[in-house]
Scaffold this motif. Sequence first.
Motif, PDB file in Angstrom:
ATOM      1  N   MET A   1       0.829  -1.268  -0.003  1.00 36.58           N
ATOM      2  CA  MET A   1       0.032  -0.117  -0.124  1.00 36.58           C
ATOM      3  C   MET A   1       0.860   1.245   0.058  1.00 36.58           C
ATOM      4  SD  MET A   1      -3.313   1.087   0.782  1.00 36.58           S
ATOM      5  CE  MET A   1      -3.952   2.599   1.205  1.00 36.58           C
ATOM      6  N   ALA A   2       0.496   2.061  -0.837  1.00 38.22           N
ATOM      7  CA  ALA A   2       1.198   3.465  -1.049  1.00 38.22           C
ATOM      8  C   ALA A   2       0.964   4.210   0.264  1.00 38.22           C
ATOM      9  CB  ALA A   2       1.072   3.978  -2.350  1.00 38.22           C
ATOM     10  N   THR A   3       2.365   4.758   0.752  1.00 42.25           N
ATOM     11  CA  THR A   3       2.123   5.837   1.913  1.00 42.25           C
ATOM     12  C   THR A   3       2.323   7.097   1.364  1.00 42.25           C
ATOM     13  OG1 THR A   3       4.562   5.430   2.468  1.00 42.25           O
ATOM     14  CG2 THR A   3       2.851   4.213   3.747  1.00 42.25           C
ATOM     15  N   HIS A   4       1.403   8.019   1.457  1.00 42.06           N
ATOM     16  CA  HIS A   4       1.428   9.288   1.200  1.00 42.06           C
ATOM     17  C   HIS A   4       1.794  10.265   2.221  1.00 42.06           C
ATOM     18  CE1 HIS A   4      -0.212   9.200  -3.106  1.00 42.06           C
ATOM     19  NE2 HIS A   4      -0.191   7.901  -2.730  1.00 42.06           N
ATOM     20  N   ASP A   5       2.740  11.093   2.128  1.00 41.30           N
ATOM     21  CA  ASP A   5       3.366  11.968   3.010  1.00 41.30           C
ATOM     22  C   ASP A   5       2.493  13.381   2.920  1.00 41.30           C
ATOM     23  OD1 ASP A   5       4.850  14.064   4.584  1.00 41.30           O
ATOM     24  OD2 ASP A   5       6.550  12.941   4.566  1.00 41.30           O
ATOM     25  N   PRO A   6       1.613  13.864   4.005  1.00 43.56           N
ATOM     26  CA  PRO A   6       0.885  15.061   3.698  1.00 43.56           C
ATOM     27  C   PRO A   6       1.926  16.178   3.442  1.00 43.56           C
ATOM     28  CG  PRO A   6       0.913  14.410   6.168  1.00 43.56           C
ATOM     29  CD  PRO A   6       1.578  13.069   5.207  1.00 43.56           C
ATOM     30  N   ARG A   7       2.921  16.320   3.728  1.00 45.37           N
ATOM     31  CA  ARG A   7       3.898  17.211   3.164  1.00 45.37           C
ATOM     32  C   ARG A   7       4.167  17.485   1.734  1.00 45.37           C
ATOM     33  NH1 ARG A   7       8.999  15.919   6.719  1.00 45.37           N
ATOM     34  NH2 ARG A   7       8.568  13.970   5.768  1.00 45.37           N
TER      35      ARG A   7
ATOM     36  N   ALA B   1       2.132   9.203  -8.867  1.00 43.76           N
ATOM     37  CA  ALA B   1       1.347   8.291  -9.050  1.00 43.76           C
ATOM     38  C   ALA B   1       2.149   7.069  -9.874  1.00 43.76           C
ATOM     39  CB  ALA B   1       0.205   8.615 -10.310  1.00 43.76           C
ATOM     40  N   ILE B   2       3.073   7.512 -10.744  1.00 43.58           N
ATOM     41  CA  ILE B   2       3.819   6.467 -11.384  1.00 43.58           C
ATOM     42  C   ILE B   2       4.738   5.599 -10.714  1.00 43.58           C
ATOM     43  CG2 ILE B   2       5.728   5.937 -13.245  1.00 43.58           C
ATOM     44  CD1 ILE B   2       4.161   7.911 -15.052  1.00 43.58           C
ATOM     45  N   VAL B   3       5.504   6.470  -9.628  1.00 46.54           N
ATOM     46  CA  VAL B   3       6.443   5.990  -8.640  1.00 46.54           C
ATOM     47  C   VAL B   3       5.720   4.817  -7.885  1.00 46.54           C
ATOM     48  CG1 VAL B   3       7.656   6.543  -6.621  1.00 46.54           C
ATOM     49  CG2 VAL B   3       7.991   7.905  -8.523  1.00 46.54           C
ATOM     50  N   HIS B   4       4.546   5.174  -7.093  1.00 45.41           N
ATOM     51  CA  HIS B   4       3.665   4.405  -6.255  1.00 45.41           C
ATOM     52  C   HIS B   4       3.042   3.317  -7.122  1.00 45.41           C
ATOM     53  CE1 HIS B   4       4.115   6.406  -2.562  1.00 45.41           C
ATOM     54  NE2 HIS B   4       3.762   7.473  -3.107  1.00 45.41           N
ATOM     55  N   ALA B   5       2.764   3.169  -8.533  1.00 37.34           N
ATOM     56  CA  ALA B   5       2.294   2.185  -9.232  1.00 37.34           C
ATOM     57  C   ALA B   5       3.384   1.221  -9.446  1.00 37.34           C
ATOM     58  CB  ALA B   5       1.629   2.797 -10.595  1.00 37.34           C
ATOM     59  N   ALA B   6       4.687   1.625  -9.719  1.00 41.39           N
ATOM     60  CA  ALA B   6       5.795   0.704 -10.067  1.00 41.39           C
ATOM     61  C   ALA B   6       6.469   0.187  -8.589  1.00 41.39           C
ATOM     62  CB  ALA B   6       6.945   1.729 -10.723  1.00 41.39           C
TER      63      ALA B   6
ATOM     64  N   PRO C   1       5.068  -0.059  -4.936  1.00 44.21           N
ATOM     65  CA  PRO C   1       3.937   0.188  -3.857  1.00 44.21           C
ATOM     66  C   PRO C   1       4.479   0.310  -2.562  1.00 44.21           C
ATOM     67  CG  PRO C   1       3.210  -1.751  -5.305  1.00 44.21           C
ATOM     68  CD  PRO C   1       4.763  -1.385  -5.803  1.00 44.21           C
ATOM     69  N   GLU C   2       5.740   0.005  -2.453  1.00 46.30           N
ATOM     70  CA  GLU C   2       6.329  -0.115  -1.098  1.00 46.30           C
ATOM     71  C   GLU C   2       7.291   1.342  -0.981  1.00 46.30           C
ATOM     72  OE1 GLU C   2       7.563  -2.459  -3.178  1.00 46.30           O
ATOM     73  OE2 GLU C   2       5.992  -3.767  -2.427  1.00 46.30           O
ATOM     74  N   ALA C   3       7.333   2.267  -1.935  1.00 44.99           N
ATOM     75  CA  ALA C   3       7.807   3.672  -2.015  1.00 44.99           C
ATOM     76  C   ALA C   3       7.702   4.227  -0.775  1.00 44.99           C
ATOM     77  CB  ALA C   3       7.521   4.400  -3.193  1.00 44.99           C
ATOM     78  N   GLU C   4       8.596   4.955  -0.007  1.00 49.77           N
ATOM     79  CA  GLU C   4       8.390   5.728   1.082  1.00 49.77           C
ATOM     80  C   GLU C   4       8.657   7.144   0.794  1.00 49.77           C
ATOM     81  OE1 GLU C   4      11.702   3.896   2.757  1.00 49.77           O
ATOM     82  OE2 GLU C   4      10.630   1.943   3.056  1.00 49.77           O
ATOM     83  N   GLU C   5       7.583   7.890   1.137  1.00 43.34           N
ATOM     84  CA  GLU C   5       7.761   9.383   0.525  1.00 43.34           C
ATOM     85  C   GLU C   5       8.415  10.013   1.951  1.00 43.34           C
ATOM     86  OE1 GLU C   5       4.087  10.163  -2.280  1.00 43.34           O
ATOM     87  OE2 GLU C   5       3.989  10.922  -0.483  1.00 43.34           O
ATOM     88  N   SER C   6       9.070  11.120   1.573  1.00 48.09           N
ATOM     89  CA  SER C   6       9.791  11.838   2.613  1.00 48.09           C
ATOM     90  C   SER C   6       9.951  13.387   1.785  1.00 48.09           C
ATOM     91  CB  SER C   6      11.025  11.523   3.111  1.00 48.09           C
ATOM     92  OG  SER C   6      12.048  11.268   2.157  1.00 48.09           O
ATOM     93  N   LEU C   7      10.291  14.339   2.627  1.00 49.42           N
ATOM     94  CA  LEU C   7      10.638  15.420   2.134  1.00 49.42           C
ATOM     95  C   LEU C   7      12.012  15.718   2.649  1.00 49.42           C
ATOM     96  CD1 LEU C   7       9.266  17.982   0.690  1.00 49.42           C
ATOM     97  CD2 LEU C   7       8.892  18.986   2.867  1.00 49.42           C
ATOM     98  N   LYS C   8      13.245  16.056   1.896  1.00 47.06           N
ATOM     99  CA  LYS C   8      14.391  16.189   2.038  1.00 47.06           C
ATOM    100  C   LYS C   8      14.925  17.322   1.333  1.00 47.06           C
ATOM    101  CE  LYS C   8      15.220  11.347   2.855  1.00 47.06           C
ATOM    102  NZ  LYS C   8      15.600  11.118   4.489  1.00 47.06           N
TER     103      LYS C   8
ATOM    104  N   HIS D   1      10.958  13.147  -1.924  1.00 51.11           N
ATOM    105  CA  HIS D   1      11.975  12.203  -2.196  1.00 51.11           C
ATOM    106  C   HIS D   1      11.218  10.908  -2.085  1.00 51.11           C
ATOM    107  CE1 HIS D   1      15.364  15.151  -1.826  1.00 51.11           C
ATOM    108  NE2 HIS D   1      15.883  14.148  -2.444  1.00 51.11           N
ATOM    109  N   PHE D   2      11.464   9.931  -2.990  1.00 50.67           N
ATOM    110  CA  PHE D   2      10.846   8.554  -2.681  1.00 50.67           C
ATOM    111  C   PHE D   2      11.932   7.425  -2.274  1.00 50.67           C
ATOM    112  CE2 PHE D   2       8.352  10.885  -5.700  1.00 50.67           C
ATOM    113  CZ  PHE D   2       6.948  10.949  -5.300  1.00 50.67           C
TER     114      PHE D   2
END
Length: 197
Positions: free
Chosen positions: A1-7, A28-33, A35-42, A47-48
Amino acid sequence: MATHDPRIDAYIAKSAEFARPILEHLRAIVHAACPEAEESLKWGFPHFGYKGAMMCSMASFKQHCSFGFWLQAQVVGGEAAEGMGSFGKIASLKDLPNKRELTAYIKKAMALNDAGIKSTRAKAAPKPPPELPADFAVLLKKHRSAKATYDGFSPSMQREYIEWIVEAKTEATRSKRMATAVEWLTEGKQRNWKYQK
């Protein structure tokens, strides 16, 4: 399940109008390809990550966006394009590779993270020891304790004094800095001793 960072939601929302569909498409493409991608703001932009390591990032600017892979050379090949990222300055969705190609790049980046491949940077060549200006060398000869302190410093600590002296814009300022340097060196102080804890 894709995790979306509110930031990241906030970052996209405050981006220029032309950039929002590009950023949403890339996300959307990153999460489709992956699903375990972790979002962050760096460093102020999205960043993924994947399996605890950086994978790719995106950013928006006034007139373009960028999207790039952390392991650029291994994923896309060659140097990053102009405009910070793997695909140059992206002003519309037409400037991006198609969905299938982007997905393939993301899968390649995932495989590299799975294999534990890390980004390697060429080590910068060490700087040569600083060259002592003749007038400062003469002054140090007259003050043995200051010279002993200076000689005991590392090249980077010596360079701080030399750069401070040679950057003086007037001869009066240079003379004053050399006198101050001798005083501080006699006391065993580094150039930026005021900021040391």
